[in-house]
Scaffold this active site. Structure first.
Site, PDB file in Angstrom:
ATOM      1  N   MET A  22       0.859  -1.189   0.000  1.00 12.49           N
ATOM      2  CA  MET A  22       0.000   0.000   0.000  1.00 12.49           C
ATOM      3  C   MET A  22       0.891   1.232   0.000  1.00 12.49           C
ATOM      4  SD  MET A  22      -3.096  -1.073   2.622  1.00 12.49           S
ATOM      5  CE  MET A  22      -2.029  -1.910   3.815  1.00 12.49           C
ATOM      6  N   GLN A  76       7.679  -5.218  -4.148  1.00  9.81           N
ATOM      7  CA  GLN A  76       6.768  -5.233  -5.293  1.00  9.81           C
ATOM      8  C   GLN A  76       7.224  -4.224  -6.338  1.00  9.81           C
ATOM      9  OE1 GLN A  76       2.696  -3.466  -5.671  1.00  9.81           O
ATOM     10  NE2 GLN A  76       2.040  -5.616  -5.758  1.00  9.81           N
ATOM     11  N   ASN A 133      -7.611 -11.796  -2.184  1.00  7.74           N
ATOM     12  CA  ASN A 133      -7.509 -10.453  -1.615  1.00  7.74           C
ATOM     13  C   ASN A 133      -8.840  -9.729  -1.811  1.00  7.74           C
ATOM     14  OD1 ASN A 133      -5.933  -7.393  -2.677  1.00  7.74           O
ATOM     15  ND2 ASN A 133      -6.372  -7.983  -0.585  1.00  7.74           N
ATOM     16  N   GLY A 134      -9.257  -9.005  -0.779  1.00  8.25           N
ATOM     17  CA  GLY A 134     -10.478  -8.222  -0.883  1.00  8.25           C
ATOM     18  C   GLY A 134     -11.439  -8.486   0.250  1.00  8.25           C
ATOM     19  N   ASP A 135     -11.718  -7.445   1.049  1.00  2.72           N
ATOM     20  CA  ASP A 135     -12.707  -7.501   2.128  1.00  2.72           C
ATOM     21  C   ASP A 135     -12.320  -8.453   3.252  1.00  2.72           C
ATOM     22  OD1 ASP A 135     -14.052  -5.719   0.578  1.00  2.72           O
ATOM     23  OD2 ASP A 135     -15.719  -7.045   0.053  1.00  2.72           O
ATOM     24  N   LYS A 157       0.382 -10.081  -8.709  1.00  2.00           N
ATOM     25  CA  LYS A 157      -0.862  -9.631  -8.077  1.00  2.00           C
ATOM     26  C   LYS A 157      -1.675  -8.870  -9.117  1.00  2.00           C
ATOM     27  CE  LYS A 157      -2.697  -7.491  -3.868  1.00  2.00           C
ATOM     28  NZ  LYS A 157      -3.530  -6.369  -4.350  1.00  2.00           N
ATOM     29  N   CYS A 214      -3.080  -2.280  -9.690  1.00  3.29           N
ATOM     30  CA  CYS A 214      -3.330  -0.896  -9.285  1.00  3.29           C
ATOM     31  C   CYS A 214      -4.408  -0.267 -10.172  1.00  3.29           C
ATOM     32  CB  CYS A 214      -2.044  -0.077  -9.363  1.00  3.29           C
ATOM     33  SG  CYS A 214      -2.253   1.634  -8.802  1.00  3.29           S
ATOM     34  N   ARG A 256      -6.394  -3.121   3.314  1.00  6.55           N
ATOM     35  CA  ARG A 256      -7.009  -2.081   4.132  1.00  6.55           C
ATOM     36  C   ARG A 256      -7.445  -2.553   5.508  1.00  6.55           C
ATOM     37  NH1 ARG A 256     -11.844  -0.350   0.849  1.00  6.55           N
ATOM     38  NH2 ARG A 256     -11.751  -2.535   0.191  1.00  6.55           N
TER      39      ARG A 256
END
Length: 384
Positions: free
Chosen positions: A27, A80, A213-215, A151, A111, A238
């Site tokens: 991030m 990365q 990945n996600g939530d 990714k 991204c 996040r």
């Protein structure tokens, strides 16, 4: 906090064995050395650097060379890379390998930020199937024994999905694993991640690990994602903002030893103070470190009884002594506030039309003006 439990799970990425199947997502402005160190203090897994522009690395930009440094305690070390030109990315990989900067390299094809996608990078790039395959192939060859992973997102939008083709191409090129953020570029961070797509990718890519990945806002979410999709590990972004101890919860959920966390306000205040200290050390400047911690204030104290005066003070503090004075005003015994502290963190926004190069969607090949534009994108992204 309710913590799920799952059978002990490990993850192998090339020669790297991880005690738990957990990866910290890169991030920008967040996953610097300071934050990675803090997350490691609570849990286990693989902790990836901020996204590094390959051109800036090849040019040895001062900021970039500082960002790729790791603390001596970090192992395995992970970087990365972002880029759009196979030769430049391969050269960046060779520098990392030859100078022993990392034990793992990840390539960013996920991204959704307009300044990246409008030049054909990030989540836009896998649409060009040949270019994507060439980048991964050359990077894998340049990496040698260092595992290289990919990714990505589901695609550009619902009508232009790329994740299955890209996953198979990465597997064929010798990538050590693939990770899918289960949103399209057009969704940005809005709505809900499509975990079904992670399951589809797992069925399509069978010889290397597939990460989801996600939530993932809690350890329960991570356990549920793996159970529902059969993916091999999770990538957390996040969900750990202002909550680095989430990696401790994840380690415990996947069967590793981890200290139980009682997230009182005092515990959170200590974590915030530790983060500020690490930033001061990383940036080698107290004022700079105290300015950098400001973005984290709302995340750390979400849901807790922290008055506006203290919040404002922390968001403008210029010294560790000032931060200490403000934290000293808190009720350290205030308990974890439950649902008020949980759920989504960080940016979300609304779906939006992706910024893309002119006529990008007309063909999945790269030719003519598109090739020239991509070379220009490498130059314009020079510098960090």
């Amino acid at each position: 906090m309710t913590l799920a439990s799952a059978p002990a799970r490990a993850l192998r990425i090339g020669p790297i064995d991880l005690d738990v199947p957990v990866v910290l997502a890169p991030m920008a402005g967040i996953t610097n050395t300071a934050f990675r160190l803090l997350c490691r203090e609570y849990g286990a897994g693989l902790y990836v650097s901020e996204m590094i522009t390959s051109r800036a690395l090849v040019e040895r930009n001062d900021t970039t060379m500082r960002l790729i440094r790791h603390h001596e305690s970090e192992t395995p070390r992970s970087i990365q890379l972002y880029g759009v030109d196979p030769k430049t990315i391969a050269e960046a990989v060779r520098i990392i390998v030859a100078e022993d900067h990392a034990d793992h390299i990840d390539l960013n094809f996920g991204c959704p930020v307009p300044k990246v996608t409008r030049k054909g990078g990030g989540a836009a790039l896998p649409w060009k199937t040949g270019l994507f395959a060439e980048i991964v192939d050359q990077a894998v060859k340049a990496a040698g024994d260092i595992p290289l992973t990919v990714k990505m997102r589901k695609g550009i939008d619902a009508d232009h999905l790329t994740f299955l083709d890209a996953g198979r191409a990465a597997e064929d090129a010798g990538a050590a694993a693939v990770a899918l953020h289960a949103r399209t570029a057009s969704e940005f961070y809005s709505g809900h991640a499509d975990w079904n797509a992670i399951g589809e990718l797992k069925q399509a890519v069978t010889s290397i690990p597939v990460l989801g990945n996600g939530d993932i806002w809690s350890a329960d979410d991570a356990v549920r994602m793996m159970a529902e999709t059969d993916c091999d590990g999770v990538v957390v972004g996040r969900g750990c903002l202002g909550r680095p101890w989430l990696f401790g919860d994840l380690a415990a959920a996947f069967g590793a030893e981890s200290r139980p966390v009682d997230a009182t306000l005092g515990f959170v205040a200590d974590a915030f103070r530790r983060h500020a200290q690490l930033l001061v050390e990383f940036l080698e400047d107290e004022d700079h470190g105290c300015r950098d911690i400001r973005k984290h204030v709302a995340w750390y104290f979400k849901g807790y009884p922290v008055g506006s005066d203290v919040r404002t003070g922390l968001a403008t503090a210029q010294s560790l002594a000032h931060i200490d004075d403000l934290l000293g005003q808190l009720d350290r015994d205030a308990p974890y506030p439950g649902a008020d502290a949980e759920g989504q963190r960080g940016r979300a926004g609304r779906p939006k039309r992706p910024a893309l190069p002119d006529k990008w969607l007309d063909s999945r090949d790269v030719a003519g003006d598109t090739g020239e534009m991509l070379r220009g994108a490498e130059i314009e992204n020079s510098g960090g």
